[in-house]
Scaffold this motif. Structure first.
Motif, short mmCIF file in Angstrom:
data_model
loop_
_atom_site.label_atom_id
_atom_site.label_comp_id
_atom_site.label_asym_id
_atom_site.label_seq_id
_atom_site.Cartn_x
_atom_site.Cartn_y
_atom_site.Cartn_z
N GLY A 66 -12.01 -4.76 -7.48
CA GLY A 66 -12.39 -3.46 -8.04
C GLY A 66 -13.24 -2.64 -7.08
O GLY A 66 -13.02 -1.43 -6.91
N THR A 67 -14.19 -3.29 -6.44
CA THR A 67 -15.04 -2.61 -5.46
C THR A 67 -14.22 -2.13 -4.29
O THR A 67 -14.39 -1.01 -3.81
N THR A 68 -13.30 -2.97 -3.83
CA THR A 68 -12.45 -2.59 -2.69
C THR A 68 -11.65 -1.34 -3.02
O THR A 68 -11.61 -0.39 -2.23
N TYR A 69 -11.00 -1.33 -4.18
CA TYR A 69 -10.21 -0.16 -4.57
C TYR A 69 -11.10 1.09 -4.70
O TYR A 69 -10.74 2.17 -4.25
N ASP A 70 -12.27 0.93 -5.32
CA ASP A 70 -13.19 2.06 -5.48
C ASP A 70 -13.62 2.61 -4.12
O ASP A 70 -13.62 3.82 -3.89
N TYR A 71 -13.98 1.71 -3.21
CA TYR A 71 -14.46 2.14 -1.90
C TYR A 71 -13.34 2.75 -1.05
O TYR A 71 -13.56 3.72 -0.33
N ILE A 72 -12.14 2.18 -1.14
CA ILE A 72 -11.03 2.78 -0.39
C ILE A 72 -10.74 4.18 -0.92
O ILE A 72 -10.51 5.11 -0.15
N GLN A 73 -10.79 4.34 -2.24
CA GLN A 73 -10.57 5.67 -2.82
C GLN A 73 -11.66 6.63 -2.35
O GLN A 73 -11.37 7.78 -1.99
N LYS A 74 -12.89 6.17 -2.30
CA LYS A 74 -14.00 7.01 -1.83
C LYS A 74 -13.78 7.40 -0.37
O LYS A 74 -13.95 8.56 0.01
N LEU A 75 -13.39 6.44 0.46
CA LEU A 75 -13.14 6.72 1.88
C LEU A 75 -11.94 7.64 2.06
O LEU A 75 -11.92 8.48 2.97
N GLU A 76 -10.96 7.48 1.20
CA GLU A 76 -9.78 8.35 1.27
C GLU A 76 -10.15 9.78 0.87
O GLU A 76 -9.73 10.75 1.50
N THR A 77 -10.99 9.92 -0.16
CA THR A 77 -11.44 11.24 -0.60
C THR A 77 -12.25 11.94 0.49
O THR A 77 -12.13 13.15 0.67
N THR A 78 -13.04 11.19 1.23
CA THR A 78 -13.85 11.78 2.30
C THR A 78 -13.03 12.11 3.53
O THR A 78 -13.50 12.83 4.41
N GLY A 79 -11.82 11.57 3.61
CA GLY A 79 -10.98 11.80 4.77
C GLY A 79 -11.20 10.80 5.89
O GLY A 79 -10.60 10.91 6.95
N PHE A 80 -12.04 9.79 5.67
CA PHE A 80 -12.28 8.78 6.70
C PHE A 80 -11.16 7.75 6.75
O PHE A 80 -10.98 7.08 7.76
N VAL A 81 -10.45 7.59 5.63
CA VAL A 81 -9.34 6.66 5.54
C VAL A 81 -8.16 7.42 4.95
O VAL A 81 -8.33 8.26 4.07
N GLU A 82 -6.97 7.12 5.45
CA GLU A 82 -5.78 7.74 4.87
C GLU A 82 -4.71 6.69 4.62
O GLU A 82 -4.64 5.67 5.32
N LYS A 83 -3.92 6.97 3.61
CA LYS A 83 -2.81 6.08 3.26
C LYS A 83 -1.71 6.32 4.28
O LYS A 83 -1.28 7.46 4.48
N THR A 84 -1.26 5.26 4.95
CA THR A 84 -0.22 5.41 5.96
C THR A 84 1.13 4.93 5.46
O THR A 84 2.14 5.15 6.12
N ARG A 85 1.12 4.30 4.31
CA ARG A 85 2.37 3.83 3.70
C ARG A 85 2.24 3.99 2.20
O ARG A 85 1.35 3.42 1.58
N GLU A 86 3.14 4.79 1.63
CA GLU A 86 3.09 5.07 0.20
C GLU A 86 3.67 3.94 -0.64
O GLU A 86 3.22 3.69 -1.75
N LYS A 87 4.71 3.26 -0.12
CA LYS A 87 5.33 2.17 -0.88
C LYS A 87 4.36 1.01 -1.00
O LYS A 87 3.54 0.77 -0.12
N ARG A 88 4.50 0.28 -2.10
CA ARG A 88 3.64 -0.87 -2.31
C ARG A 88 4.10 -2.04 -1.44
O ARG A 88 5.29 -2.25 -1.32
N PRO A 89 3.22 -2.77 -0.84
CA PRO A 89 1.78 -2.54 -0.86
C PRO A 89 1.41 -1.38 0.07
O PRO A 89 1.89 -1.30 1.21
N CYS A 90 0.55 -0.50 -0.42
CA CYS A 90 0.10 0.64 0.37
C CYS A 90 -0.72 0.13 1.55
O CYS A 90 -1.39 -0.91 1.47
N GLU A 91 -0.66 0.88 2.63
CA GLU A 91 -1.47 0.55 3.81
C GLU A 91 -2.40 1.71 4.11
O GLU A 91 -2.05 2.87 3.86
N TYR A 92 -3.55 1.37 4.67
CA TYR A 92 -4.57 2.36 4.97
C TYR A 92 -5.02 2.22 6.41
O TYR A 92 -5.10 1.12 6.95
N ASP A 93 -5.34 3.35 7.01
CA ASP A 93 -5.88 3.38 8.36
C ASP A 93 -7.09 4.31 8.35
O ASP A 93 -7.22 5.16 7.47
N ALA A 94 -7.97 4.14 9.31
CA ALA A 94 -9.21 4.91 9.34
C ALA A 94 -9.26 5.83 10.54
O ALA A 94 -8.69 5.55 11.60
#
Length: 178
Positions: free
Chosen positions: A55-83
């Motif tokens: 839960g914390t991981t998902y919350d923090y990734i969403q927070k980082l994504e909202t700030t623009g520090f992390v972005e989703k690089t793959r939309e299909k599951r499992p999603c991938e993120y890069d910073a």
């Protein structure tokens, strides 16, 4: 006359607030640093590597994504993120500090490394930013703990302890400006 925020990113004050959150939350900083170093990564890979609750991981990734520090690089599951590497320069009263991924990585180790935590308590984040520059020079052999102690007004023992604690960060981020 009012100006609209830049189109290429978040407005500077919002960027500063987001970076302040990273510097104030070691687990969030650890998550960001891991994604930056190992991305693109999946959430399950992050959970396995960092042992952060799901839960914390998902919350923090969403927070980082909202700030623009992390972005989703793959939309299909499992999603991938890069910073995105952060480099925020602050100037006050003639002093300039740059908040870099290496500084965030050092803060990220605060919960795991008592020496870093104690150093931050004694010298603040400004002190950590400065000694991190010496840690990079310590790693490349141009500075020893005695020189750092003299120039930073620390005891040789305190300089040796913090340089050794920061050595893994300085080594990991040696390719980039610390």
């Amino acid at each position: 006359m009012a100006h609209s925020p830049p189109q290429s990113g978040r407005p500077p004050i919002q960027q500063l607030q987001a970076v302040a959150d990273l510097l104030d939350t070691p687990t969030l900083a650890r998550l960001y640093a891991h994604i930056l170093q190992h991305g693109p990564v999946t959430v399950s890979a992050v959970i396995d590597a960092l042992d952060i609750p799901q839960g914390t991981t998902y919350d923090y990734i969403q927070k980082l994504e909202t700030t623009g520090f992390v972005e989703k690089t793959r939309e299909k599951r499992p999603c991938e993120y890069d910073a995105e590497a952060i480099a925020l320069t602050l100037s006050t009263d003639g002093e300039t500090r740059t908040i870099t991924p290496a500084l965030i990585a050092a803060v990220a180790r605060r919960d795991e490394d008592e020496d870093i935590d104690i150093y931050i308590e004694r010298h603040g984040l400004d002190g950590l930013a400065v000694v991190l520059e010496y840690a990079a020079e310590f790693v490349d052999g141009t500075v020893n703990h005695r020189i750092a102690a003299r120039e930073l007004d620390l005891s040789p023992l305190e300089a040796e302890i913090i340089l050794q604690a920061l050595e893994p960060v300085a080594t990991e981020y040696a390719h980039a400006a610390v």
